[in-house]
Design a protein around this motif. Structure first.
Motif, PDB file in Angstrom:
ATOM      1  N   MET A   8       3.887 -11.227   8.573  1.00 27.34           N
ATOM      2  CA  MET A   8       4.909 -10.369   7.976  1.00 27.34           C
ATOM      3  C   MET A   8       6.253 -10.661   8.621  1.00 27.34           C
ATOM      4  SD  MET A   8       3.127  -6.618   7.450  1.00 27.34           S
ATOM      5  CE  MET A   8       3.884  -6.052   8.908  1.00 27.34           C
ATOM      6  N   VAL A   9       7.282 -10.627   7.805  1.00 27.91           N
ATOM      7  CA  VAL A   9       8.648 -10.733   8.294  1.00 27.91           C
ATOM      8  C   VAL A   9       9.439  -9.559   7.739  1.00 27.91           C
ATOM      9  CG1 VAL A   9       8.654 -13.241   8.542  1.00 27.91           C
ATOM     10  CG2 VAL A   9       9.348 -12.234   6.379  1.00 27.91           C
ATOM     11  N   ALA A  30      14.486 -15.566   0.994  1.00 29.19           N
ATOM     12  CA  ALA A  30      13.340 -15.855   1.863  1.00 29.19           C
ATOM     13  C   ALA A  30      12.483 -16.965   1.274  1.00 29.19           C
ATOM     14  CB  ALA A  30      12.512 -14.593   2.079  1.00 29.19           C
ATOM     15  N   GLY A  31      12.357 -16.981  -0.046  1.00 32.03           N
ATOM     16  CA  GLY A  31      11.559 -17.999  -0.725  1.00 32.03           C
ATOM     17  C   GLY A  31      12.107 -19.405  -0.575  1.00 32.03           C
ATOM     18  N   HIS A  38       3.596 -13.492  -0.883  1.00 28.39           N
ATOM     19  CA  HIS A  38       2.673 -12.847  -1.813  1.00 28.39           C
ATOM     20  C   HIS A  38       2.963 -11.374  -2.064  1.00 28.39           C
ATOM     21  CE1 HIS A  38      -0.102 -16.148  -2.482  1.00 28.39           C
ATOM     22  NE2 HIS A  38       0.005 -16.431  -1.185  1.00 28.39           N
ATOM     23  N   TRP A  39       3.608 -10.667  -1.144  1.00 28.03           N
ATOM     24  CA  TRP A  39       3.824  -9.241  -1.349  1.00 28.03           C
ATOM     25  C   TRP A  39       5.025  -8.769  -0.545  1.00 28.03           C
ATOM     26  CZ3 TRP A  39       3.706  -6.490   3.110  1.00 28.03           C
ATOM     27  CH2 TRP A  39       2.987  -7.001   4.170  1.00 28.03           C
ATOM     28  N   PHE A  40       5.517  -7.596  -0.912  1.00 21.94           N
ATOM     29  CA  PHE A  40       6.578  -6.965  -0.135  1.00 21.94           C
ATOM     30  C   PHE A  40       6.400  -5.452  -0.175  1.00 21.94           C
ATOM     31  CE2 PHE A  40       8.407  -6.817  -4.347  1.00 21.94           C
ATOM     32  CZ  PHE A  40       9.086  -5.606  -4.376  1.00 21.94           C
ATOM     33  N   GLU A  41       7.009  -4.797   0.804  1.00 19.80           N
ATOM     34  CA  GLU A  41       7.000  -3.338   0.891  1.00 19.80           C
ATOM     35  C   GLU A  41       8.399  -2.899   1.306  1.00 19.80           C
ATOM     36  OE1 GLU A  41       5.049   0.124   3.764  1.00 19.80           O
ATOM     37  OE2 GLU A  41       4.577  -1.991   4.110  1.00 19.80           O
ATOM     38  N   VAL A  42       9.013  -2.057   0.513  1.00 23.43           N
ATOM     39  CA  VAL A  42      10.326  -1.511   0.877  1.00 23.43           C
ATOM     40  C   VAL A  42      10.098  -0.413   1.910  1.00 23.43           C
ATOM     41  CG1 VAL A  42      12.384  -0.311   0.066  1.00 23.43           C
ATOM     42  CG2 VAL A  42      11.331  -2.079  -1.365  1.00 23.43           C
ATOM     43  N   VAL A  43      10.712  -0.553   3.078  1.00 22.64           N
ATOM     44  CA  VAL A  43      10.503   0.432   4.134  1.00 22.64           C
ATOM     45  C   VAL A  43      11.740   1.292   4.387  1.00 22.64           C
ATOM     46  CG1 VAL A  43       8.677  -0.865   5.274  1.00 22.64           C
ATOM     47  CG2 VAL A  43      11.037  -1.257   5.947  1.00 22.64           C
ATOM     48  N   GLN A  44      12.878   0.876   3.843  1.00 28.27           N
ATOM     49  CA  GLN A  44      14.095   1.658   4.033  1.00 28.27           C
ATOM     50  C   GLN A  44      15.092   1.322   2.926  1.00 28.27           C
ATOM     51  OE1 GLN A  44      17.191   1.275   7.458  1.00 28.27           O
ATOM     52  NE2 GLN A  44      15.376   2.287   8.286  1.00 28.27           N
ATOM     53  N   ALA A  63       7.914  -8.467   4.106  1.00 29.95           N
ATOM     54  CA  ALA A  63       7.332  -9.416   3.166  1.00 29.95           C
ATOM     55  C   ALA A  63       6.180 -10.121   3.861  1.00 29.95           C
ATOM     56  CB  ALA A  63       8.379 -10.433   2.709  1.00 29.95           C
ATOM     57  N   GLY A  64       5.103 -10.347   3.115  1.00 31.94           N
ATOM     58  CA  GLY A  64       3.929 -11.005   3.676  1.00 31.94           C
ATOM     59  C   GLY A  64       3.686 -12.341   3.012  1.00 31.94           C
ATOM     60  N   PHE A  65       3.272 -13.285   3.812  1.00 32.60           N
ATOM     61  CA  PHE A  65       2.915 -14.601   3.296  1.00 32.60           C
ATOM     62  C   PHE A  65       1.678 -15.112   4.017  1.00 32.60           C
ATOM     63  CE2 PHE A  65       6.039 -15.132   6.621  1.00 32.60           C
ATOM     64  CZ  PHE A  65       5.582 -16.198   7.389  1.00 32.60           C
ATOM     65  N   THR A  66       0.899 -15.944   3.319  1.00 32.69           N
ATOM     66  CA  THR A  66      -0.298 -16.495   3.932  1.00 32.69           C
ATOM     67  C   THR A  66       0.095 -17.677   4.800  1.00 32.69           C
ATOM     68  OG1 THR A  66      -0.682 -17.808   1.954  1.00 32.69           O
ATOM     69  CG2 THR A  66      -1.930 -15.774   2.158  1.00 32.69           C
ATOM     70  N   LEU A  67      -0.654 -17.829   5.892  1.00 36.11           N
ATOM     71  CA  LEU A  67      -0.435 -18.950   6.788  1.00 36.11           C
ATOM     72  C   LEU A  67      -1.125 -20.183   6.243  1.00 36.11           C
ATOM     73  CD1 LEU A  67      -1.113 -17.108  10.166  1.00 36.11           C
ATOM     74  CD2 LEU A  67       1.101 -17.669   9.171  1.00 36.11           C
ATOM     75  N   ASP A  68      -0.512 -21.341   6.449  1.00 41.63           N
ATOM     76  CA  ASP A  68      -1.154 -22.592   6.065  1.00 41.63           C
ATOM     77  C   ASP A  68      -2.437 -22.745   6.868  1.00 41.63           C
ATOM     78  OD1 ASP A  68       0.867 -23.238   4.294  1.00 41.63           O
ATOM     79  OD2 ASP A  68       1.970 -24.449   5.739  1.00 41.63           O
ATOM     80  N   ASP A  69      -3.427 -23.369   6.267  1.00 40.74           N
ATOM     81  CA  ASP A  69      -4.714 -23.495   6.943  1.00 40.74           C
ATOM     82  C   ASP A  69      -4.745 -24.602   7.992  1.00 40.74           C
ATOM     83  OD1 ASP A  69      -4.885 -25.833   5.476  1.00 40.74           O
ATOM     84  OD2 ASP A  69      -6.498 -25.129   4.178  1.00 40.74           O
ATOM     85  N   GLY A  70      -3.735 -25.430   8.046  1.00 42.47           N
ATOM     86  CA  GLY A  70      -3.669 -26.481   9.060  1.00 42.47           C
ATOM     87  C   GLY A  70      -4.453 -27.722   8.705  1.00 42.47           C
ATOM     88  N   ALA A  71      -5.103 -27.721   7.559  1.00 44.69           N
ATOM     89  CA  ALA A  71      -5.874 -28.906   7.151  1.00 44.69           C
ATOM     90  C   ALA A  71      -4.916 -30.016   6.734  1.00 44.69           C
ATOM     91  CB  ALA A  71      -6.806 -28.549   5.999  1.00 44.69           C
ATOM     92  N   ALA A  72      -5.247 -31.215   7.113  1.00 44.74           N
ATOM     93  CA  ALA A  72      -4.389 -32.358   6.779  1.00 44.74           C
ATOM     94  C   ALA A  72      -4.724 -32.912   5.433  1.00 44.74           C
ATOM     95  CB  ALA A  72      -4.538 -33.439   7.841  1.00 44.74           C
TER      96      ALA A  72
END
Length: 72
Positions: A8-9, A30-31, A38-44, A63-72
């Motif tokens: 989350m950021v 941000a994009g 993938h998602w966001f939440e308004v907090v203020q 805002a939330g985003f998935t982490l890369d899996d690190g696979a090459a």
């Protein structure tokens, strides 16, 4: 189905037009540097008043985003 881990950021978007535009501004920007958003939440929500009129809308969101899996 794989398990997901999210990072989350916190973002702050502003607009002279609307709260919705402030959200879009933050997510759009941000994009440009974050992948897999993938998602966001308004907090203020806040604004700036000038001469009795709303001049700017500002939102703080997580805002939330998935982490890369690190696979090459």
């Amino acid at each position: 189905m794989s398990d997901h881990v999210y990072k989350m950021v916190e973002l702050v978007g502003s607009s002279e037009t609307s709260i919705e535009d402030a959200i879009q501004t933050a997510i759009r920007r941000a994009g440009q540097t974050l992948r897999n958003l993938h998602w966001f939440e308004v907090v203020q929500t806040r604004g700036h008043i000038e001469n009795g009129e709303v001049r700017h809308y500002q939102v703080v969101l997580k805002a939330g985003f998935t982490l890369d899996d690190g696979a090459a």
